[in-house]
Scaffold this active site. Structure first.
Site, PDB file in Angstrom:
ATOM      1  N   ASP A 213       0.328   3.000  -5.636  1.00 41.53           N
ATOM      2  CA  ASP A 213       0.758   3.713  -4.429  1.00 41.53           C
ATOM      3  C   ASP A 213      -0.049   3.175  -3.253  1.00 41.53           C
ATOM      4  O   ASP A 213      -1.270   3.069  -3.349  1.00 41.53           O
ATOM      5  CB  ASP A 213       0.450   5.200  -4.647  1.00 41.53           C
ATOM      6  CG  ASP A 213       1.259   6.054  -3.723  1.00 41.53           C
ATOM      7  OD1 ASP A 213       1.158   5.828  -2.495  1.00 41.53           O
ATOM      8  OD2 ASP A 213       1.998   6.927  -4.217  1.00 41.53           O
TER       9      ASP A 213
ATOM     10  N   PHE B 263      19.985  -3.446  10.992  1.00 40.24           N
ATOM     11  CA  PHE B 263      21.073  -2.524  11.253  1.00 40.24           C
ATOM     12  C   PHE B 263      21.463  -2.002   9.851  1.00 40.24           C
ATOM     13  O   PHE B 263      20.573  -1.535   9.148  1.00 40.24           O
ATOM     14  CB  PHE B 263      22.127  -3.190  12.145  1.00 40.24           C
ATOM     15  CG  PHE B 263      21.625  -3.192  13.592  1.00 40.24           C
ATOM     16  CD1 PHE B 263      20.453  -3.858  13.935  1.00 40.24           C
ATOM     17  CD2 PHE B 263      22.249  -2.434  14.571  1.00 40.24           C
ATOM     18  CE1 PHE B 263      19.915  -3.784  15.228  1.00 40.24           C
ATOM     19  CE2 PHE B 263      21.731  -2.360  15.862  1.00 40.24           C
ATOM     20  CZ  PHE B 263      20.568  -3.026  16.189  1.00 40.24           C
TER      21      PHE B 263
ATOM     22  N   LYS C 275       9.025   4.354  12.341  1.00 43.70           N
ATOM     23  CA  LYS C 275       9.083   2.886  12.334  1.00 43.70           C
ATOM     24  C   LYS C 275       8.575   2.307  13.660  1.00 43.70           C
ATOM     25  O   LYS C 275       7.888   1.279  13.683  1.00 43.70           O
ATOM     26  CB  LYS C 275      10.519   2.430  12.068  1.00 43.70           C
ATOM     27  CG  LYS C 275      10.997   2.730  10.651  1.00 43.70           C
ATOM     28  CD  LYS C 275      10.361   1.783   9.649  1.00 43.70           C
ATOM     29  CE  LYS C 275      10.862   1.988   8.253  1.00 43.70           C
ATOM     30  NZ  LYS C 275      10.418   0.953   7.322  1.00 43.70           N
TER      31      LYS C 275
ATOM     32  N   TYR D  37      12.562   9.442  11.432  1.00 40.12           N
ATOM     33  CA  TYR D  37      12.599   8.134  10.762  1.00 40.12           C
ATOM     34  C   TYR D  37      12.392   7.017  11.794  1.00 40.12           C
ATOM     35  O   TYR D  37      11.527   6.151  11.630  1.00 40.12           O
ATOM     36  CB  TYR D  37      13.937   7.977  10.028  1.00 40.12           C
ATOM     37  CG  TYR D  37      14.171   6.575   9.515  1.00 40.12           C
ATOM     38  CD1 TYR D  37      13.324   6.004   8.575  1.00 40.12           C
ATOM     39  CD2 TYR D  37      15.250   5.808   9.990  1.00 40.12           C
ATOM     40  CE1 TYR D  37      13.528   4.712   8.119  1.00 40.12           C
ATOM     41  CE2 TYR D  37      15.457   4.517   9.532  1.00 40.12           C
ATOM     42  CZ  TYR D  37      14.593   3.973   8.600  1.00 40.12           C
ATOM     43  OH  TYR D  37      14.793   2.691   8.164  1.00 40.12           O
TER      44      TYR D  37
ATOM     45  N   LEU E 180       7.352   3.408  -7.814  1.00 42.22           N
ATOM     46  CA  LEU E 180       8.562   3.820  -8.555  1.00 42.22           C
ATOM     47  C   LEU E 180       9.024   5.232  -8.167  1.00 42.22           C
ATOM     48  O   LEU E 180       9.682   5.902  -8.959  1.00 42.22           O
ATOM     49  CB  LEU E 180       8.353   3.705 -10.073  1.00 42.22           C
ATOM     50  CG  LEU E 180       8.072   2.290 -10.594  1.00 42.22           C
ATOM     51  CD1 LEU E 180       7.990   2.284 -12.123  1.00 42.22           C
ATOM     52  CD2 LEU E 180       9.137   1.294 -10.149  1.00 42.22           C
TER      53      LEU E 180
ATOM     54  N   ALA F  82       9.414   2.419   2.168  1.00 42.94           N
ATOM     55  CA  ALA F  82       9.519   3.468   3.181  1.00 42.94           C
ATOM     56  C   ALA F  82      10.602   4.451   2.781  1.00 42.94           C
ATOM     57  O   ALA F  82      11.506   4.103   2.022  1.00 42.94           O
ATOM     58  CB  ALA F  82       9.878   2.852   4.529  1.00 42.94           C
TER      59      ALA F  82
ATOM     60  N   ASN G  69       4.382   8.926   4.680  1.00 36.81           N
ATOM     61  CA  ASN G  69       4.649   7.702   3.927  1.00 36.81           C
ATOM     62  C   ASN G  69       4.828   6.486   4.850  1.00 36.81           C
ATOM     63  O   ASN G  69       4.211   5.442   4.661  1.00 36.81           O
ATOM     64  CB  ASN G  69       5.908   7.890   3.075  1.00 36.81           C
ATOM     65  CG  ASN G  69       6.115   6.729   2.136  1.00 36.81           C
ATOM     66  OD1 ASN G  69       5.288   6.475   1.275  1.00 36.81           O
ATOM     67  ND2 ASN G  69       7.188   5.993   2.328  1.00 36.81           N
TER      68      ASN G  69
ATOM     69  N   ASP H  62       4.774  -1.198  -6.344  1.00 33.93           N
ATOM     70  CA  ASP H  62       5.759  -0.138  -6.115  1.00 33.93           C
ATOM     71  C   ASP H  62       5.291   1.091  -6.889  1.00 33.93           C
ATOM     72  O   ASP H  62       4.787   0.959  -8.008  1.00 33.93           O
ATOM     73  CB  ASP H  62       7.133  -0.607  -6.623  1.00 33.93           C
ATOM     74  CG  ASP H  62       8.279   0.191  -6.032  1.00 33.93           C
ATOM     75  OD1 ASP H  62       9.135  -0.420  -5.359  1.00 33.93           O
ATOM     76  OD2 ASP H  62       8.338   1.416  -6.253  1.00 33.93           O
TER      77      ASP H  62
END
Ligand code: UDP
Length: 330
Positions: free
Chosen positions: A55, A173, A149, A145, A38, A79, A96, A36
């Protein structure tokens, strides 16, 4: 759970969903490594895992991690997730959610790690043509977004065909709630999600909750969503990993409880659970928000034998409320 001791790399394991997943795997006796950066997560949310601050844009760093651990399954939670922000700053979302994920996948293939569980989203469907939404529903995202995905889902299809990289995509969801023992919970900073914001009003940390639009084509004009308990969501990941290791097949599942609640209904339940007044303010619609998102989770129930342990929104909110009281109101 019949999964033998397995080594998991949890990317984004210091965040809300990743930290609950890490804890669940650790409690089942699996070896867990968390990566992570952070940027939004918290190192103290990582319980029972080796933590590496890195990263996933950095191929070299990832390569070192894969070379020095024998990883069986990668779960990817790192994400950006704010629909409104993705409309205002799409560079951030494609960089990202797509570009960094591509780096991670390339590194996995180079290191012959072939099992990937991907956090996808209901946002890939866009404005639903029907509800509940099943896997066959047309995918036409209405915000960056959702596009980011869906792009990864499409990349994963190609990588299975070309490189044999197996993946299970879980289209969440609305993830909600907290660890029932209150060790972990939702801690976004700034918080943008409805349930924690509503509970901040109940606990006195916030004056009122703004409802983003009350003129939608729903029973009371406010958006309808399908809230799924974080523990049930994590259990689906576990079943997905187990199924993928056993059957060596890629699959995609929608994941929710199948019950839609409007924002106003949710606030009424929150007032009952907390026994507090929650002040509402009407606000304009948030860009990129479909009116109704409810999952048809028949496939995940049939194929993975997934069943929610906490389908009741009252209990989901109760666990989030306990977390709000414990963590933020000491
Ligand atoms: N929402 C709202 N006020 C807020 C935050 C969210 O009215 O302060 C609405 C949002 O527009 C959506 C629903 O609550 O209709 C759930 O939003 P959230 O951000 O929690 O999850 P999302 O559906 O975007 O994944």
């Amino acid at each position: 759970m019949s999964l033998d001791k397995t080594t998991f790399l949890i990317v984004g394991g210091a965040g809300y969903i990743g930290s609950h997943m890490t804890l669940m795997l650790h409690e089942l006796g699996h070896q867990v490594i968390v990566v992570d950066n952070l940027s939004t997560g918290f190192e103290d949310a990582v319980i029972g895992a080796k933590f590496i601050r890195a990263d996933i844009h950095d191929y070299h760093n990832l390569d070192q991690i894969f070379m020095s651990h024998s990883i069986d399954v990668v779960m990817h939670f790192a994400a950006h997730i704010d629909v409104g922000e993705s409309v205002r700053d799409p560079f951030k979302y494609y960089r990202n959610n797509v570009v960094a994920t591509q780096t991670l996948l390339e590194c996995m293939v180079a290191n012959k790690v072939n099992h990937f569980v991907f956090s996808s989203t209901a946002a890939i469907f866009g404005e639903p043509e029907y509800v509940p939404i099943d896997e066959a529903h047309i995918k036409q995202p209405i915000n960056p977004y959702g596009h980011s995905k869906l792009m990864v889902e499409q990349m994963l299809e190609s990588y299975d065909q070309a490189y044999g990289l197996k993946s299970i995509c879980l289209r969440y969801f609305n993830a909600a709630g907290a660890d029932p023992k209150t060790r972990l919970g939702e801690r976004h900073d700034p918080e943008t999600h409805l349930i924690p914001l509503v509970l901040q009003v109940a606990s006195g940390r916030r004056d009122a909750i703004s409802i983003f639009g009350d003129d939608y084509d729903t029973q009371d004009g406010t958006c309808v969503r399908d809230y799924i308990h974080i523990v049930d969501l994590c259990k689906a990941h576990l079943l997905a990993a187990e199924c993928m290791l056993r059957e060596k097949a890629s699959q995609r599942f929608n994941l929710g409880n199948g019950n839609g609640y409007s924002i106003k209904q949710l606030i009424d339940i929150a007032m009952r659970v907390t026994n507090k007044e929650i002040i509402i303010q009407s606000s304009s619609r948030r860009e990129g928000d479909p009116a109704t998102l409810v999952a048809d989770s028949t496939l995940v129930k049939n194929i993975l034998n997934w069943e929610p342990e906490y389908p009741d929104l009252e209990e989901i909110i109760l666990h989030a409320w306990k977390w709000e009281l414990k963590h933020f109101n000491r």
